[in-house]
Design an enzyme around this catalytic site. Structure first.
Site, short mmCIF file in Angstrom:
data_model
loop_
_atom_site.label_atom_id
_atom_site.label_comp_id
_atom_site.label_asym_id
_atom_site.label_seq_id
_atom_site.Cartn_x
_atom_site.Cartn_y
_atom_site.Cartn_z
N GLU A 192 -11.88 2.26 5.52
CA GLU A 192 -10.84 2.56 6.48
C GLU A 192 -10.81 4.12 6.58
O GLU A 192 -9.73 5.07 6.27
CB GLU A 192 -9.27 2.26 5.99
CG GLU A 192 -8.24 2.23 6.97
CD GLU A 192 -6.97 1.97 6.48
OE1 GLU A 192 -6.13 1.30 7.22
OE2 GLU A 192 -6.76 2.39 5.44
N GLU A 222 0.82 -1.22 0.04
CA GLU A 222 0.05 -0.05 -0.02
C GLU A 222 0.83 1.39 0.05
O GLU A 222 1.73 1.64 1.02
CB GLU A 222 -0.78 -0.10 1.28
CG GLU A 222 -1.85 1.31 1.23
CD GLU A 222 -2.45 1.26 2.70
OE1 GLU A 222 -3.57 2.05 2.81
OE2 GLU A 222 -2.13 0.70 3.59
#
Length: 263
Positions: free
Chosen positions: A240, A143
């Site tokens: 998130e 990520e």
């Protein structure tokens, strides 16, 4: 319609961690994710997943001393043995919990670590992890994270990440594309997602500014959700974000985006 997973590190913080599985299921989620499972025995988490019929779609490899501010160790040459031991621990958890993909947070670059050494270390570690995970039927993700929230984070853009992937040379290494982080770093969200769809295994969301729920900022999430459907993205979208008030009240964005339910 996209499939949404509740990130239990960020959402339902009104209750203790092991109670968040029930809260997520009650809110309509069928998938969950979180940063790390390692503070709990895997059987405790498995019991919650089974009880509430939830899929655990993602967690991270061990990332060093989180409380001390570490955000991954994959670029640190003196921590290679620790990183590789962590891959083994993550595999044990993933197999027990039915997880099919694990994310690697690569870490913050120390001032005395050269770009060349950091990249060489990272490439070697990712090559090792991708091979170990592939043998277990688990995908490895990386990520990119914005350097406003985490100054010094080594991988901070899509092009940079994919260049590293090419050097690693594994067919078991994919992008975890966090819309919030990439809006802050590079924009061009729709075009980037569409162009690199085959290399994206997981998507996460939050609005900007503030990292709150969709509809609180500048990102046109209704457009992005429709785009993901149109181009055939069939993975999960991890929620998130930091609820602006409380988690349940903030879930009104599902309806506002034209969605009927969480999953």
């Amino acid at each position: 319609m996209p499939k949404f997973a509740a990130n239990l590190t960020m959402l339902f913080n009104e209750v203790p961690f092991l109670d968040r599985f029930k809260a997520a299921a009650a809110a309509g989620f069928r998938g969950v994710e979180f940063l790390f499972p390692y503070a709990f025995h895997r059987d405790q988490i498995a019991d919650k997943l089974n009880q509430y019929q939830l899929d655990l779609v993602l967690h991270n490899l061990p990332a060093g001393n989180w409380e001390a501010g570490e955000r991954g160790i994959a670029i640190l040459p003196e921590r290679v043995s620790e990183f590789r031991e962590g891959v083994g621990e993550a595999i044990v958890y993933a197999k027990a919990l039915g997880v099919k993909q694990l994310n690697c947070l690569v870490g913050k670059q120390p001032a005395d670590l050269s770009n060349e050494t950091a990249r060489e270390t990272l490439v070697g570690n990712l090559r090792f992890a991708a091979e170990q995970l592939k043998a277990e039927g688990i995908r490895l993700l990386v990520e990119p994270i914005n350097t406003f929230d985490i100054p010094g984070f080594y991988v901070s853009g899509t092009k940079q990440a994919l260049g590293i992937f090419d050097e690693v040379g594994s067919d078991n290494l994919f992008l975890q594309y966090d819309i919030y982080h990439m809006q802050r770093m590079e924009g061009e969200l729709a075009k980037t997602i569409e162009t690199n769809l085959s290399r994206i295994a997981h998507v996460q969301l939050a609005d900007n500014p503030g990292r709150n729920e969709p509809g609180t900022g500048e990102i046109n999430y209704a457009y992005l959700f429709a785009l993901l459907d149109r181009i055939g993205y069939d993975g999960w979208i991890g929620c998130e974000y930091k609820p602006a008030t409380n988690t349940v009240d903030g879930l009104g964005w599902f309806k506002a985006a034209g969605l009927r339910e969480a999953a």
